[in-house]
Design an enzyme around this catalytic site. Sequence first.
Site, PDB file in Angstrom:
ATOM      1  N   ASP A   1     -12.690  69.288  34.974  1.00  0.00           N
ATOM      2  CA  ASP A   1     -12.573  70.350  35.963  1.00  0.00           C
ATOM      3  C   ASP A   1     -11.328  71.154  35.590  1.00  0.00           C
ATOM      4  OD1 ASP A   1     -12.885  72.072  38.057  1.00  0.00           O
ATOM      5  OD2 ASP A   1     -13.009  70.531  39.608  1.00  0.00           O
TER       6      ASP A   1
HETATM    7  C1  BGC Z   1     -13.694  73.789  40.716  1.00  0.00           C
HETATM    8  C2  BGC Z   1     -14.942  73.664  39.878  1.00  0.00           C
HETATM    9  C3  BGC Z   1     -15.206  74.958  39.178  1.00  0.00           C
HETATM   10  C4  BGC Z   1     -13.996  75.319  38.341  1.00  0.00           C
HETATM   11  C5  BGC Z   1     -14.142  76.598  37.564  1.00  0.00           C
HETATM   12  C6  BGC Z   1     -12.529  74.336  39.930  1.00  0.00           C
HETATM   13  O1  BGC Z   1     -11.493  74.656  40.772  1.00  0.00           O
HETATM   14  O2  BGC Z   1     -13.371  72.545  41.272  1.00  0.00           O
HETATM   15  O3  BGC Z   1     -16.031  73.285  40.672  1.00  0.00           O
HETATM   16  O4  BGC Z   1     -16.378  74.880  38.429  1.00  0.00           O
HETATM   17  O5  BGC Z   1     -12.890  75.459  39.189  1.00  0.00           O
HETATM   18  O6  BGC Z   1     -14.148  77.685  38.410  1.00  0.00           O
END
Ligand code: BGC
Length: 762
Positions: free
Chosen positions: A281
């Site tokens: 993530d």
């Molecule tokens: C989120 C993810 C997301 C990623 C990219 C993160 O803050 O938890 O679910 O895909 O950002 O935007």
Amino acid sequence: MRTFEHCYGLTANTHKNMRLHALFIGLAWLAAAPAEAQVTPAYLDETIPVEERIEDVLNRMTTEEKVAIIHAQSKFSSAGVPRLGLPEIWTTDGPHGIRPEVFWDQWDQAGWTNDSCVAFPALTCLAATWNPEMARLYGKSIGEEARYRKKDVILGPGVNIYRTPLNGRNFEYMGEDPYLAARMVVPYIRGVQENGVATCVKHFALNNHEVNRHNTNVVVDDRALYEIYLPAFKAAVQEGGTWAIMGAYNLYKGQHACHNKYLLNDILKKEWGFDGVVISDWGGTHHTMEAIQNGLDLEFGTWTNGLAGGAKKAYDNYHLALPYLRLIREGKVGTDELNDKARRVLRLMFRTTLNPHRPLGSMLSEAHYDAARRIAEEGIVLLQNKGGLLPIDLSRAKKIAVIGENAIKMMTVGGGSSSLKVQHECTPLDGIRRRVADSVEVVFARGYVGDVSGEYNGVTTGQDLRDDRTPDVLRDEAVRTATQADYVIFFGGLNKSAGQDCENADRTGLSLPYGQDSLIAALAKANKNLIVVNVSGNAVAMPWADDVPAIMQAWFLGSEAGNAIAAVLTGDVSPSGKLPFTFPAKLEDVAAHSLNAYTGERKRGIVDIEYKESIFVGYRWADKHTDKEPLFPFGHGLSYTTFDYGKPRVDAKSMFPDGKVTVSVRVKNTGKRTGQETVQLYVSDKKASLPRPVKELKGFQKVTLAPGEEKEVSFIVTREALSFFDDRKHAWVAEPGTFEALIGASATDIRGRVAFTLKTDD
Ligand code: BGC
């Protein structure tokens, strides 16, 4: 470089010989041309098995090139290998539509004019359809949008289990039940991936609330891990065949989930045989050695301190960039892990960017809007309909009062990474006006002011929702308007602002914000034909439920929200959604809160959150505590028609472990219109050596029935449906003995039960 003079000088003798020699030289020149210009490299030869092609390309890559493809080069992309022609990989959120293009190094949208999308309903709504065909349609459609936009990986879908109604991200997930989430995630994945676009199923694992999401260390027993929190991921891997998985932010057993030996190496890769890519993530990677050793393959979004440390670009400071290279060069780590990571990323390329046969995709098509509307219509849940107030009788109605901010507020902007830039969004008020305007007067009153902002990462709704009137003035106007109408439809609930249904924060309570409860109570007094439409991705408290005849759960429905809601309100569509999670009467009725096993307080340092309720999540907890009757149970949802269930039958009274029993039940539409019913099968283990839930969902089928029509619905029960995870043996076990198959219209509306036994092998 060969020249003609050079050749000629070597061969000319006689005139005749000159011609012969010229021919000979020509052939020799061709034969001696560099191999690259002549022979297709093995990795591009489609007749060779992909795994061999991967090895071929891996052998051609330098260590630096391998390191370059295992971390980001921009906010959402990772590098390819330009020297070998291997393209970059472009990811995108996800999971409800394709996110707008952002600047190379920033979250903010880049301001393109060709990146508006169709917003599909939030995943809670998809789960509420209880219809795997809708999941397939969803995946296919969003996959086509991704493909057209040249995205190779969709960051989603999310299948984290709904453990507390306070979790700000529940709207992005598929509810509280592992079986339901598993059945719905598989077709979504297949639909996306048939476009040559990968899904990246998230957030693996145990990311069940947002407060302290980077420093929560989840303490959970193996039974709950395997029975509740992992099955949807396992199905995503083994049945859906997802090509990528996203690690979660939180920790488990003291290690961050993005580089977690137990979750990634032991379970995902070894136990389940996952051959895809683990993507971190964004900002979920914290430790170079753990990232190398504990199963992370592709690092994204790490918050480095910019260009410090002599690096040319911030991305070089990522754990799986220069720090990794340095360790290799210093001989402190070998290259086995690197080859494994690079191999996985290359496999992803062969599945996506290097697949010359992937379809072209499509964007903003009528078919996509149609899909978004159908999914929304099927996911809307009719929670209550006293006196058959709904559907609205358009032949009688002269005036409809629409009240509440959520009738006019765009809901596709906000909420965190799932925020979108849509081409169109039909609000509820627009949808109702469009549907009834010719025959009925529709008046609107604001009722309350919630959050008037409408901006996320540079995308603005363009709506000006400012209203400076006091709550009293707004309420008086709403009540006056309600008094004069034949029907009053209140649109409230939550929105995508921080502290509601939004990433990086949780709700602070179960109640509706902005004084909506007292407003609804006043409206109920003003007009007996009140319909409350709750727009949210979470359960909310409804202290006024007894005084309001009709209540509808409308979720965040995306581009076609208003049209879908209007279709259900007016009866063009009979509602058929069922709740994918329990609506508790009060927060203390939820296991995590009852056991004080959640904190909403922001804290520094590692915060242990013990999942004390173990496997008793959602209805599994409610079933154990019959004094805590839910406001609306899991699986609940009404229709405009009625269904009668016959007596369930089994084709055999007993089964052997490798056998099966078929449970059948006849279901009849006893009302006056066509409708869909989701028949649910729960299994109850009558006696076990470990505690088991009273019952667990192990099958469901959505059937369409015309008035008077009857169908037989059958479920095949195998040992798998009878098993529990025995942590003493680290294995799934089905213990011989008596089981009951329960057929229900919801978790509390059980229409029939039938017993059978599981025999021992001998
Ligand atoms: C989120 C993810 C997301 C990623 C990219 C993160 O803050 O938890 O679910 O895909 O950002 O935007």
